[in-house]
Design an enzyme around this catalytic site. Sequence first.
Site, PDB file in Angstrom:
ATOM      1  N   SER A  61       7.267  12.449  -0.707  1.00  0.00           N
ATOM      2  CA  SER A  61       6.340  13.109   0.375  1.00  0.00           C
ATOM      3  C   SER A  61       6.885  14.633   0.502  1.00  0.00           C
ATOM      4  CB  SER A  61       6.841  12.239   1.473  1.00  0.00           C
ATOM      5  OG  SER A  61       5.937  10.899   1.336  1.00  0.00           O
ATOM      6  N   LYS A  64       3.948  16.758   0.124  1.00  0.00           N
ATOM      7  CA  LYS A  64       3.001  16.945   0.906  1.00  0.00           C
ATOM      8  C   LYS A  64       3.107  18.262   1.757  1.00  0.00           C
ATOM      9  CE  LYS A  64       2.980  11.995   1.756  1.00  0.00           C
ATOM     10  NZ  LYS A  64       3.375  10.892   2.862  1.00  0.00           N
ATOM     11  N   TYR A 188      -2.745  12.022  -5.703  1.00  0.00           N
ATOM     12  CA  TYR A 188      -1.517  11.642  -4.597  1.00  0.00           C
ATOM     13  C   TYR A 188      -0.415  11.378  -5.317  1.00  0.00           C
ATOM     14  CZ  TYR A 188       0.894   9.462  -0.793  1.00  0.00           C
ATOM     15  OH  TYR A 188       2.036   9.003  -0.123  1.00  0.00           O
ATOM     16  N   TYR A 240       8.068  11.266   9.928  1.00  0.00           N
ATOM     17  CA  TYR A 240       7.291   9.945  10.658  1.00  0.00           C
ATOM     18  C   TYR A 240       7.688   9.522  11.987  1.00  0.00           C
ATOM     19  CZ  TYR A 240       6.844  10.528   5.627  1.00  0.00           C
ATOM     20  OH  TYR A 240       6.652  11.054   4.377  1.00  0.00           O
ATOM     21  N   VAL A 258      10.864   9.562   0.310  1.00  0.00           N
ATOM     22  CA  VAL A 258      11.678   8.372  -0.065  1.00  0.00           C
ATOM     23  C   VAL A 258      12.358   8.289  -1.300  1.00  0.00           C
ATOM     24  CG1 VAL A 258      10.111   6.697   1.152  1.00  0.00           C
ATOM     25  CG2 VAL A 258       9.527   7.389  -1.133  1.00  0.00           C
TER      26      VAL A 258
HETATM   27  N1  GLN Z   1       4.545   8.091  -2.738  1.00  0.00           N
HETATM   28  C1  GLN Z   1       5.368   7.567  -1.463  1.00  0.00           C
HETATM   29  C2  GLN Z   1       4.245   6.547  -0.912  1.00  0.00           C
HETATM   30  O1  GLN Z   1       3.038   6.721  -1.239  1.00  0.00           O
HETATM   31  C3  GLN Z   1       5.636   8.678  -0.479  1.00  0.00           C
HETATM   32  C4  GLN Z   1       6.160   8.184   0.749  1.00  0.00           C
HETATM   33  C5  GLN Z   1       7.371   8.801   1.332  1.00  0.00           C
HETATM   34  O2  GLN Z   1       8.127   9.663   0.618  1.00  0.00           O
HETATM   35  N2  GLN Z   1       7.772   8.681   2.566  1.00  0.00           N
HETATM   36  O3  GLN Z   1       4.453   5.528  -0.491  1.00  0.00           O
END
Ligand code: GLN
Length: 306
Positions: A61, A64, A188, A240, A258
């Site tokens: 993430s 992003k 994505y 988050y 993650v």
């Molecule tokens: N690619 C992961 C997902 O879509 C990204 C989530 C994350 O890093 N929090 O679940």
Amino acid sequence: MQQIIDDIAAQMASKTDKGKVASYIPQLAQVAPEQFAITVALPDGAIYSAGCAKTLFSIQSISKVFTLTLALGKLGERLWNRVGREPSGDPFNSIVQLEHENGKPRNPFINAGAITVADIILQGHQPKETLAEILQFMRFVANDDTISIDEKVARSELETGDRNASLAHFMASFGHFENPVDSVLGTYFHHCSIAMNTIQLATAGLFLANDGVNPTTGYRVVSPKRAKRINSLMLMCGHYDGSGEFAFRVGLPGKSGVGGGIMAVAPGKASIAVWAPGLDPIGNSKLGTQALELLARKTGWSVFGQ
Ligand code: GLN
């Protein structure tokens, strides 16, 4: 600085509870949990690292932040018609708010928001072309042409991506998408699967610490106002439903993934990348957060004061 981060790395090595590696993406479940790396990049070009700072990991993430930067470059302020800019208070892959808010995600960093950003960047192109553009941008900001996508991770995400597919189809049902759902999801999953090390990631974040200019190359990436706003979004939404806790403990704009990475920005002072694959229950790097908390305390870099 070297002494500070060596000391932090040593303290992290002695921790017994290192959190749990993400298991819902099978390829990430294979990563050895005891690894740790930290890099601090300063606007004057100095780079300090401790731990395995050359080991590649899945940035997930954290990507992003960079896709948002690209999307803002394409759409400008109109981007905010499609994505909100409020903390969600919900898990990163939550679907509940989407129904109440008519398919408009709360912010660009929860999965629904980042999937929308992927739709914006696609602009009718093939995912392959858009991914090439994202990679080129990552290489430009990190000043490193070797950065690439880990195809195994991307495939692993695709195969187990039912939740993200649900989010995407749900949003598409409101008529919000301009591209086929599969193209958006493919884009994505692949940008989440970019592999980088902490040196590359800290360098990539420098433009956010330096009013929009990457001091390594001298190129302006975004305006000072845009850098400030991306930082504010990271502070409010970058972790988050753990964003408040991260602001409370660390006090820096930051974005987690993650894969166990966190990119944090001390405006005017430094860009920092940490990596420790074990996560807390919310899905943020457990030791990565602790390391940044220590660093902020020792340097006085919290945006809220000493
Ligand atoms: N690619 C992961 C997902 O879509 C990204 C989530 C994350 O890093 N929090 O679940």
